[in-house]
Scaffold this active site. Sequence first.
Site, short mmCIF file in Angstrom:
data_model
loop_
_atom_site.label_atom_id
_atom_site.label_comp_id
_atom_site.label_asym_id
_atom_site.label_seq_id
_atom_site.Cartn_x
_atom_site.Cartn_y
_atom_site.Cartn_z
N SER A 126 -2.86 -6.09 3.00
CA SER A 126 -2.33 -5.36 4.14
C SER A 126 -2.77 -3.90 4.03
O SER A 126 -2.80 -3.33 2.94
CB SER A 126 -0.80 -5.47 4.21
OG SER A 126 -0.34 -4.99 5.45
N GLU A 127 -3.09 -3.29 5.16
CA GLU A 127 -3.71 -1.97 5.16
C GLU A 127 -2.90 -0.91 4.42
O GLU A 127 -3.45 0.08 3.94
CB GLU A 127 -3.93 -1.46 6.60
CG GLU A 127 -4.83 -2.31 7.44
CD GLU A 127 -4.04 -3.26 8.30
OE1 GLU A 127 -3.37 -4.17 7.74
OE2 GLU A 127 -4.06 -3.10 9.53
N ASN A 128 -1.59 -1.09 4.37
CA ASN A 128 -0.77 -0.07 3.71
C ASN A 128 -0.86 -0.13 2.19
O ASN A 128 -0.18 0.62 1.51
CB ASN A 128 0.68 -0.16 4.18
CG ASN A 128 1.35 -1.47 3.82
OD1 ASN A 128 0.68 -2.51 3.75
ND2 ASN A 128 2.63 -1.44 3.61
N GLY A 129 -1.67 -1.05 1.67
CA GLY A 129 -1.91 -1.04 0.24
C GLY A 129 -1.34 -2.22 -0.52
O GLY A 129 -1.28 -2.18 -1.75
N SER A 183 -7.01 1.25 -0.37
CA SER A 183 -6.87 0.14 0.57
C SER A 183 -8.02 0.12 1.57
O SER A 183 -8.62 -0.93 1.85
CB SER A 183 -5.53 0.24 1.30
OG SER A 183 -5.39 -0.81 2.22
#
Lengths: 223, 223, 232, 232
Positions: free
Chosen positions: D49-52, D91
């Site tokens: 997920s993009e938030n890491g 990320s």
Amino acid sequence: MSIDKRVNTAADAIADVRDGAVVLISGFGGAGFPNELIRALRDRAPKDMTLVVNSATHRYSLTHELLEAGLVRKMICTTARGRGKEPTAFERLWMAGKIELECIPQGTFTERIRAGGAGIPAFYTPVGLGTEIAQGKEMRRIKDRDYILEYALSGDLALIRADTADHYGNLSFRYAQMNFGPVMATAATLVVAEVRAVLDEPIPHDRVGLSGVYVDRVVEASK
Amino acid sequence: MSIDKRVNTAADAIADVRDGAVVLISGFGGAGFPNELIRALRDRAPKDMTLVVNSATHRYSLTHELLEAGLVRKMICTTARGRGKEPTAFERLWMAGKIELECIPQGTFTERIRAGGAGIPAFYTPVGLGTEIAQGKEMRRIKDRDYILEYALSGDLALIRADTADHYGNLSFRYAQMNFGPVMATAATLVVAEVRAVLDEPIPHDRVGLSGVYVDRVVEASK
Amino acid sequence: MSPQPLNRLQIAWRAANDITDGMLVNLGLGMPVAVADYVRPEMDVFIQSENGVIGVGPAAPPDQVDSDLVDAGSRRVTLRPGGSFVDSSWSFAMIRGGHIDVAILGAFEVASNGDLANWDMRLPNKGPLIGGAMDLAACARSVWVLMEHVTRQGAPRLLNRCTLPLTALHCVTRVYTDLAVIDVTADGMLVREMIDGLSAQDLRDRTEAPLNFAPDCRTLTAPAIALPDEPR
Amino acid sequence: MSPQPLNRLQIAWRAANDITDGMLVNLGLGMPVAVADYVRPEMDVFIQSENGVIGVGPAAPPDQVDSDLVDAGSRRVTLRPGGSFVDSSWSFAMIRGGHIDVAILGAFEVASNGDLANWDMRLPNKGPLIGGAMDLAACARSVWVLMEHVTRQGAPRLLNRCTLPLTALHCVTRVYTDLAVIDVTADGMLVREMIDGLSAQDLRDRTEAPLNFAPDCRTLTAPAIALPDEPR
């Protein structure tokens, strides 16, 4: 346990490397050298390799064995000078004109590798401006300061050293051991990690120094 | 204990911010919003700020209070759309032409901030090519692929949220809490961290998520 | 009594005295590493090393040596309280991003415009060694140089222009030698301190770059520090 | 019997069936998130997920909700075994660097050359939302799109050229709709599967882009999956 990146021996882990491979090797300041993988690579003996390694020959690293075996066509590094008066394995080859050298600033070295793994094809940096490093490179003025353009660097194989691994390929590092390992792992087609110990259980999330998504194979060092 | 970055209140921590400040604010996906610092900033009420924040108004963040107080001249973000049918605080101001918007891809957002903190004035990226994002931007072909040039982004003040801090300013993060915090801390002149708890002892080296060398002030959240 | 030049450790001692509280400092190989030993105890200083150590402590005692706890010069060190580690990309983002307050470096030559030459002496049979020198010189907020005032052959090292390959342009802010402490200013080199018994003309004789002398130019002194019998 | 289009969850189910062992997958907001629920149990897949988050697990049960363990869509999730976290710069280095095997995204429009429009419907009163869509679309090794074959007004979404603002050029490799599974190839759109009872002409009538049909074009089927009564 469907994902299992454990490999039994260093030889198995690098068995498919080919002649002409660009090989990134971690290690700096005495820590983080994947010496068993380096020795396995020497035994495998692919020819005409390009090595991307901080120090062309470091007293705690076995890269000199690759050089002495005549397997290296080009060296990309930040340090190509030995300590003593005696020339190193690299220096002998270099003085004899038998090896190509690209010696670059260390921050540019690591940033080029990071760029290679991060989808950045090129970036500007102030480092090297006005020096030999800038020769032949594009310059650009941005907000009243000059910069030089540097390009991404990536490879076919990265050999890195860590402390522990799990079967997902997650790695943990000790102290200053990580140095170039994580960025090199992002920038190579095949990534092999040599570790002190392969654990049976997954590394806890807050102990993972590099995610296994970047690592293809892990092998436990024999000593 | 000569270095001591602890500050008693959020108000003290941001007391010297000025009109026109470029303020970076961490937080993404519900985690890592420094809401007590944001509220203190609203109370301090500097005018004409530029906010650099992932989401112009996020339901778990208090940035809308800065917007509603009329303190924001420009928004640099990756998301400026609210969830519901009702326009958000940002959308109302934007539709009324009262705020400037620079909405950019999230990877470009974080990489521009990283560049700002890492001494890279500009870099090339494939992201946004052929889209509105590329309009007016320089393009360049590198090895048979086109890229656009993006410039570093940095600010006067970064407000970030972490889990714990020590008096050196070292920070630890929980789970997905770190998101933009570390890079934002590298790219601002003054860095203030809001944390759940300020510890009496230094954070152990292998629990430090961001080194205190990047952090100027830490303040414990009141709840 | 003839003028008494400082020895290497005294030069390091003198530089250490200019380190102020809370600074983030990088120490180059050679003379600069010794600066750490002389930072005044009331100063709380973090030493960064290029290999990713933030907060290098004293050299590890023999019973605490750990081959993974090393600095960029491969010395087995300790970590100071509050210290931590980062990978190389973060380490050089820190350096290149201007987060290092002072880089203290050795040098072969410094020019009056602040140009630095410290990476390649063009020695026969030896390869180049850049390491982190160019990043540090180009990007630290201040660059202090520690070196002997003249070469072993007596040739000046403070020059109108560097003759050896450059490390970075216009970067040196201060030079500490065995004879003097000299600021590099927009108007050239300004002598701040000079050892006792040396005249301005004596110093100029050992310096190619034009020298100005600060109106409050002081005597450069250091406590007696014995050099160890170290192999060089 | 008239042709029975797949519902949203059936489309997600069908896409999940093409996920293979060891893939690193990113799931966009909306329909794609549901793909996680249908990945075959014998597949070992990491969801980024993009938030890491590397290794998003199922949604957190009510008694395990943690406000710091969230995905990019602010869902409170769990972490799968072997999962870990990185900051946003890592990320997106992962995304932009081509380390994501498949990005599964929603879309408004896809063009026959693989162009994608999925970020801005030009709604009145609503601001733009780019998020990580442009990075994912431009840089994932494969981009799969999940969407209804036509708009609510019946207009085709598979077009000769996108009319809405583009997300990325030439990026979509496969499209899963309620009517068909379509590969985007160098020669245009190639129908791989189509629901029972629909003719090639029926599908062409609902598609602006020219369609080729694979010689082994199969029937698109999915098990019955009930839609929850969700507020949309």
